[in-house]
Design a protein around this motif. Structure first.
Motif, mmCIF file in Angstrom:
data_model
loop_
_atom_site.group_PDB
_atom_site.id
_atom_site.type_symbol
_atom_site.label_atom_id
_atom_site.label_comp_id
_atom_site.label_asym_id
_atom_site.label_seq_id
_atom_site.Cartn_x
_atom_site.Cartn_y
_atom_site.Cartn_z
ATOM 1 N N UNK A 141 16.933 11.429 28.609
ATOM 2 C CA UNK A 141 16.054 11.230 27.354
ATOM 3 C C UNK A 141 15.136 10.433 27.983
ATOM 4 N N UNK A 142 13.888 10.625 27.329
ATOM 5 C CA UNK A 142 12.329 10.201 27.769
ATOM 6 C C UNK A 142 11.878 9.163 26.729
ATOM 7 N N UNK A 143 11.278 8.034 27.538
ATOM 8 C CA UNK A 143 10.687 6.818 26.847
ATOM 9 C C UNK A 143 9.634 7.437 25.755
ATOM 10 N N UNK A 144 8.841 8.310 26.265
ATOM 11 C CA UNK A 144 7.990 8.838 25.455
ATOM 12 C C UNK A 144 8.188 9.304 24.092
ATOM 13 N N UNK A 145 9.430 10.067 24.009
ATOM 14 C CA UNK A 145 10.014 10.435 22.862
ATOM 15 C C UNK A 145 10.103 9.164 21.632
ATOM 16 N N UNK A 146 10.537 8.169 22.259
ATOM 17 C CA UNK A 146 10.777 7.128 21.215
ATOM 18 C C UNK A 146 9.471 6.475 20.678
ATOM 19 N N UNK A 147 8.516 6.240 21.866
ATOM 20 C CA UNK A 147 7.282 5.673 21.511
ATOM 21 C C UNK A 147 6.653 6.582 20.558
ATOM 22 N N UNK A 153 14.347 -0.783 18.074
ATOM 23 C CA UNK A 153 15.675 -1.146 18.590
ATOM 24 C C UNK A 153 16.218 -0.152 19.726
ATOM 25 N N UNK A 154 16.034 0.925 19.528
ATOM 26 C CA UNK A 154 16.746 1.707 20.456
ATOM 27 C C UNK A 154 15.943 2.009 21.537
ATOM 28 N N UNK A 155 14.536 2.029 21.451
ATOM 29 C CA UNK A 155 13.723 2.015 22.630
ATOM 30 C C UNK A 155 13.931 0.669 23.690
ATOM 31 N N UNK A 156 13.990 -0.439 22.886
ATOM 32 C CA UNK A 156 14.273 -1.566 23.641
ATOM 33 C C UNK A 156 15.829 -1.712 24.429
ATOM 34 N N UNK A 215 12.636 7.390 32.096
ATOM 35 C CA UNK A 215 13.699 8.206 31.807
ATOM 36 C C UNK A 215 15.133 7.458 32.170
ATOM 37 N N UNK A 216 16.149 7.680 31.224
ATOM 38 C CA UNK A 216 17.441 7.386 31.238
ATOM 39 C C UNK A 216 18.410 8.428 30.939
ATOM 40 N N UNK A 217 19.584 8.265 31.337
ATOM 41 C CA UNK A 217 20.706 9.259 30.725
ATOM 42 C C UNK A 217 20.762 8.880 29.116
ATOM 43 N N UNK A 218 21.300 9.955 28.592
ATOM 44 C CA UNK A 218 21.429 10.082 26.924
ATOM 45 C C UNK A 218 22.071 8.882 26.537
ATOM 46 N N UNK A 251 1.738 3.417 29.924
ATOM 47 C CA UNK A 251 2.607 4.171 29.014
ATOM 48 C C UNK A 251 3.098 2.923 28.189
ATOM 49 N N UNK A 252 3.717 2.059 29.017
ATOM 50 C CA UNK A 252 4.620 0.815 28.558
ATOM 51 C C UNK A 252 3.570 -0.043 27.926
ATOM 52 N N UNK A 253 2.561 -0.313 28.286
ATOM 53 C CA UNK A 253 1.450 -1.124 27.495
ATOM 54 C C UNK A 253 1.049 -0.377 25.977
#
Length: 125
Positions: free
Chosen positions: A7-13, A46-49, A62-65, A82-84
């Motif tokens: 799963x990708x960080x950008x999706x949650x962002x 909460x999920x992104x953190x 990127x992390x595993x699901x 992206x993080x900022x």
């Protein structure tokens, strides 16, 4: 696109930004559904953190699901810009959620991101 195992960080962002803006719009145009967007916003933050940030304040792209870390260069990729951008969204979210408990974690991530992403020779990210 990436494999379904990740799963990708950008999706949650993007979801954080979406829920934030939908909440603001709903407050004006459909106040009865605004609390639903507020709760979705909290879940997204909460999920992104939980899934993407670590104890040191690094945010992986990127992390595993299941939220576990991917080994190697793919799993170690950190994008300071992206993080900022996401931290900016999250600070706005924390304000609307009226939840100061996020502040310490977000500031830690911002400081760490600037530490690892700052170009010491030429300046900037």
């Amino acid at each position: 696109p990436i494999s379904d195992e990740y799963t990708m960080h950008g999706f949650y962002m993007v979801r954080i930004h979406y829920c934030y803006n939908m909440y603001l719009a709903a407050k004006v145009f459909e106040p009865d559904i605004a609390p639903k967007y507020l709760e979705k916003l909290r879940v997204c933050v909460d999920n992104s953190l939980k899934f993407f940030s670590d104890e040191e304040g690094n945010v992986r792209e990127v992390v595993y699901r299941d939220g576990s870390r991917v080994d190697g260069i793919f799993g170690n990729h950190i994008n300071p810009g992206h993080t900022l951008e996401e931290m900016w969204f999250m600070l706005h979210a924390a304000d609307i959620l009226e939840d100061d408990s996020y502040t310490e974690k977000l500031v830690k991530i911002i400081k760490r991101t600037l530490e690892i992403g700052w170009d010491k020779e030429f300046g900037g990210i």
